[in-house]
Design a protein around this motif. Structure first.
Motif, mmCIF file in Angstrom:
data_model
loop_
_atom_site.group_PDB
_atom_site.id
_atom_site.type_symbol
_atom_site.label_atom_id
_atom_site.label_comp_id
_atom_site.label_asym_id
_atom_site.label_seq_id
_atom_site.Cartn_x
_atom_site.Cartn_y
_atom_site.Cartn_z
ATOM 1 N N LEU A 1 0.837 -1.197 0.000
ATOM 2 C CA LEU A 1 0.000 0.000 0.000
ATOM 3 C C LEU A 1 0.872 1.246 0.000
ATOM 4 C CD1 LEU A 1 -2.868 1.168 0.168
ATOM 5 C CD2 LEU A 1 -2.700 1.021 2.651
ATOM 6 N N ALA A 2 0.594 2.164 -0.935
ATOM 7 C CA ALA A 2 1.292 3.457 -0.997
ATOM 8 C C ALA A 2 0.259 4.557 -0.777
ATOM 9 C CB ALA A 2 1.976 3.620 -2.347
ATOM 10 N N ILE A 3 0.400 5.303 0.321
ATOM 11 C CA ILE A 3 -0.557 6.362 0.635
ATOM 12 C C ILE A 3 0.198 7.637 0.968
ATOM 13 C CG2 ILE A 3 -2.287 4.749 1.516
ATOM 14 C CD1 ILE A 3 -1.464 5.505 4.331
ATOM 15 N N GLU A 4 -0.555 8.743 0.945
ATOM 16 C CA GLU A 4 -0.009 10.048 1.309
ATOM 17 C C GLU A 4 -0.552 10.415 2.690
ATOM 18 O OE1 GLU A 4 -0.057 14.672 -0.310
ATOM 19 O OE2 GLU A 4 -0.922 13.060 -1.502
ATOM 20 N N PRO A 5 0.272 10.363 3.749
ATOM 21 C CA PRO A 5 -0.233 10.590 5.106
ATOM 22 C C PRO A 5 -0.871 11.968 5.250
ATOM 23 C CG PRO A 5 2.008 9.700 5.146
ATOM 24 C CD PRO A 5 1.719 10.077 3.719
ATOM 25 N N GLY A 6 -1.999 11.987 5.954
ATOM 26 C CA GLY A 6 -2.661 13.249 6.268
ATOM 27 C C GLY A 6 -3.401 13.889 5.112
ATOM 28 N N ALA A 7 -3.556 13.164 3.990
ATOM 29 C CA ALA A 7 -4.201 13.776 2.820
ATOM 30 C C ALA A 7 -5.714 13.698 2.881
ATOM 31 C CB ALA A 7 -3.703 13.109 1.537
ATOM 32 N N GLY A 8 -6.267 12.849 3.759
ATOM 33 C CA GLY A 8 -7.711 12.713 3.850
ATOM 34 C C GLY A 8 -8.251 11.767 2.807
ATOM 35 N N ILE A 9 -8.130 10.451 3.064
ATOM 36 C CA ILE A 9 -8.548 9.450 2.080
ATOM 37 C C ILE A 9 -9.796 8.715 2.557
ATOM 38 C CG2 ILE A 9 -6.282 9.129 1.067
ATOM 39 C CD1 ILE A 9 -5.853 6.741 2.875
ATOM 40 N N ILE B 1 -3.110 4.965 -3.010
ATOM 41 C CA ILE B 1 -4.278 5.760 -2.604
ATOM 42 C C ILE B 1 -3.799 7.179 -2.334
ATOM 43 C CG2 ILE B 1 -6.190 5.981 -1.002
ATOM 44 C CD1 ILE B 1 -5.995 3.082 -0.379
ATOM 45 N N ARG B 2 -4.405 8.149 -3.025
ATOM 46 C CA ARG B 2 -4.013 9.534 -2.831
ATOM 47 C C ARG B 2 -5.227 10.442 -2.996
ATOM 48 N NH1 ARG B 2 -0.259 11.583 -7.652
ATOM 49 N NH2 ARG B 2 -0.656 13.503 -6.492
ATOM 50 N N ARG B 3 -5.102 11.639 -2.472
ATOM 51 C CA ARG B 3 -6.169 12.642 -2.556
ATOM 52 C C ARG B 3 -5.883 13.579 -3.708
ATOM 53 N NH1 ARG B 3 -9.634 14.911 1.350
ATOM 54 N NH2 ARG B 3 -10.959 16.480 0.356
ATOM 55 N N GLN B 4 -6.882 13.790 -4.575
ATOM 56 C CA GLN B 4 -6.786 14.744 -5.676
ATOM 57 C C GLN B 4 -7.978 15.685 -5.598
ATOM 58 O OE1 GLN B 4 -6.353 12.956 -9.538
ATOM 59 N NE2 GLN B 4 -4.281 12.267 -9.171
#
Length: 464
Positions: free
Chosen positions: A102-110, A142-145
Motif C-alpha cells: 500500500l502506498a498512501i499520502e499521510p494526512g491527505a484525507g482518504i 491511494i491519494r487525494r486529488q
C-alpha cells in the motif's frame, strides 16, 4: 444488486473467475513438470516449488472456492455486517488484503462516505485484477486529488482481458458518485472524498447569496426608477393560451437560456484559472488536470443546455429526412464521443420523410446521443436506430450503461429522482430529450433492449 452483500449470481461469477485462474496456474505447473526429465512426479512437486506455480497452493484455492460455493448453496451468511458512513479506504484495504503493498499520502484525507460492503467488494475486485495480471501481490496507491480520492493499481499486460470486471467496477463507482479510468496499464477508481461536497456546497451557497444581494440591489434601483417615472401597469396581463405538450418544452427553453448565461462566466473563469495554473505549475500538475477536467464538464453542461436554448419558440413544421437529421446529430456528437472513447453506430433505412419541427427534432436526437455517451463506459458502443412503423417513425438509442428498474423509469425520465442512484448520468440531456419529444407529439420511454442493454426510444407521428 443487494445493498448488503453480493448476490448469489455475483458471488458464483467471482468464484468462477478465481477457479479459472487456479486452473490456469495448474496447467502451467503441469507443463513445467513435464519439461523436467529424469525425476518422479512426487519429487518434482515437493522439491521444485520455485520453478513454477505450487500445485498444492492452487489445489487449496480450488478447495476454498468449492467450499464457498457449498456454503452459498446452503444459505450460509457472512459474519460481517454492512456499515454505511465514513470509511477509511487504507484501513479497509489492509483489513481486506493484509499482503497488499500500500502506498498512501499521510494526512491527505482518504476517507469516503459510502457503504462498507460495496467499497469492500470494489477494492477486492481491484486487488484481484492487479494480482492476477501481475502474477503476485498487488501494489495499490491511494491519494487525494482535490475533491476525489484516487485508488490505482497497475494491471500488467493482460489488462485488456478484463472488460467485464471493469464494467462492473464502473457501475459500482458511478453509484457512489465516482468513476473508473484506465490509462495505459493503470486502472484507477475515483470516489468523492468525505466532506468535499459539503465544502463545495458552502462555497456555491455563498456565491449564490452574493448574486442574490446584487440582483436585489439592481431590482430596487429599477423599481425606484419606475415609481419615479409613474409608469406602473395597473391592469392584469392578458391570459396565455395553453399550448399542450410544447408548453413544458418552452419553460425548459427559458430555464436553459438563464442557466447558460450564469454558466458562461463560470466556464470562462475555470478556463482562465486552468491556463494560469498551467503556466505556473506545468501541464502535468494535478491541480491543472483537475481544473481542466472541471472546465470540460462545465463545457459539456453548457452544450447540453444549448440544445434547448437554441431551438426557436415558434418553429413551423416542414418535411424533413429523418436519415439526414440522424446523420447530422451523429456528426455533431463525434467530438464528445471521441473524448469519452465511445463508438456511435447508426442503423435504419433511409430517407424516412417526416413532417415535424426540424430544429426541435434535431435537438431531441442530439440530447439522446449526449445522454447515451455519458452513460456508456469508455471503449463502449452507442447504437441509434430509426425505423418506419405503421403509426410514424420509431427512434431508439441503445447505450452501454445499466438498465433502470421498471418501477423507477418514469421518475428518472422526469428527473424526480437522482439517476446516478441507478448508474445513469445525472445531467440535463435526458430531461431535454423527454420534453422535446413531448412537444413533438411523442413520448420518451426507457426500456431494456433485445439483448438486455439499456434503451431510450420514442415514437413520432407524421410519417408518410
Amino acid at each position: 444488486m443487494s445493498q448488503e452483500r453480493l448476490t448469489r449470481h455475483e458471488i458464483s461469477w467471482l468464484l468462477a473467475q478465481e477457479a479459472r485462474g487456479a486452473a490456469r496456474a495448474l496447467r502451467e505447473g503441469v507443463t513445467q513438470l513435464r519439461k523436467e526429465p529424469g525425476a518422479s512426479t512426487e519429487t518434482r512437486i515437493v522439491n521444485a516449488p520455485g520453478d513454477g506455480p505450487a500445485v498444492e497452493t492452487t489445489l487449496d484455492a480450488l478447495d476454498d472456492a468449492i467450499s464457498m460455493l457449498s456454503d452459498l448453496n446452503t444459505g450460509a451468511r457472512g459474519a460481517s455486517k454492512a456499515r454505511r458512513g465514513r470509511i477509511d479506504l487504507a484501513a479497509l484495504l489492509m483489513d481486506l488484503s493484509p499482503n497488499t503493498r500500500l502506498a498512501i499520502e499521510p494526512g491527505a484525507g482518504i476517507e469516503v462516505f459510502g457503504d462498507e460492503q460495496d467499497l469492500r467488494r470494489m477494492l477486492n475486485m481491484l486487488v484481484t485484477q492487479a494480482g492476477s495480471t501481475q502474477g503476485g501481490a498487488a501494489e495499490v496507491k491511494i491519494r487525494r486529488q482535490a475533491e476525489w480520492v484516487k485508488i490505482s493499481v497497475e494491471l500488467g499486460p493482460d489488462a485488456g482481458a478484463q472488460e467485464l470486471e471493469r464494467r462492473w467496477l464502473s457501475r459500482m463507482a458511478t453509484r457512489h458518485g465516482g468513476s473508473v479510468e484506465l490509462e495505459g496499464g493503470t486502472q484507477s477508481i475515483f470516489l468523492p472524498a468525505d466532506g468535499a461536497s459539503d465544502q463545495r456546497e458552502v462555497v456555491e451557497l455563498r456565491k449564490e447569496l452574493e448574486q442574490a444581494q446584487q440582483l436585489g440591489e439592481a431590482y430596487a434601483r429599477e423599481l425606484a426608477t419606475v415609481l419615479t417615472a409613474g409608469d406602473i401597469r395597473t391592469e392584469p396581463p392578458p391570459a396565455i393560451a395553453p399550448r399542450g405538450g410544447s408548453q413544458r418544452f418552452e419553460v425548459l427553453q427559458g430555464a436553459a437560456h438563464a442557466l447558460q448565461r450564469s454558466l458562461k462566466s463560470m466556464l470562462e473563469g475555470l478556463r482562465a484559472d486552468a491556463t494560469m495554473a498551467a503556466s505556473a505549475l506545468g501541464e502535468t500538475s494535478p491541480l491543472v488536470q483537475s481544473l481542466q477536467k472541471r472546465a470540460s464538464a462545465a463545457a459539456e453542461m453548457s452544450f447540453d443546455l444549448a440544445l434547448a436554448a437554441d431551438c426557436p419558440f415558434d418553429e413551423p413544421k416542414s418535411r424533413v429526412s429523418v436519415a439526414e437529421l440522424v446523420k447530422t446529430a451523429v456528426s455533431d456528437a463525434e467530438s464528445r464521443a471521441a473524448r469519452h472513447g465511445i463508438t456511435v453506430v447508426v442503423k435504419g433505412p433511409s430517407p424516412l420523410p417526416l413532417s415535424t419541427r426540424p430544429k426541435t427534432f434535431l435537438a431531441l436526437l442530439r440530447a439522446l446521443l449526449h445522454h447515451a455517451i455519458s452513460a456508456t463506459p469508455r471503449d463502449g458502443e452507442v447504437v441509434i436506430s430509426a425505423y418506419a412503423v405503421d403509426s410514424g417513425v420509431l427512434i431508439s438509442v441503445q447505450d452501454g450503461g445499466p438498465s433502470v428498474t421498471e418501477a423507477h423509469r418514469a421518475d428518472v425520465l422526469r428527473n424526480r429522482t437522482d439517476p446516478s442512484a441507478f448508474g445513469r448520468p445525472s445531467g440535463v440531456a435526458l430531461l431535454i430529450a423527454e420534453a422535446a419529444a413531448e412537444s413533438l407529439g411523442g413520448a420518451l420511454e426507457l426500456r431494456d433492449g433485445p439483448d438486455g442493454e439499456a434503451e431510450v426510444w420514442t415514437l413520432l407521428h407524421g410519417h408518410s
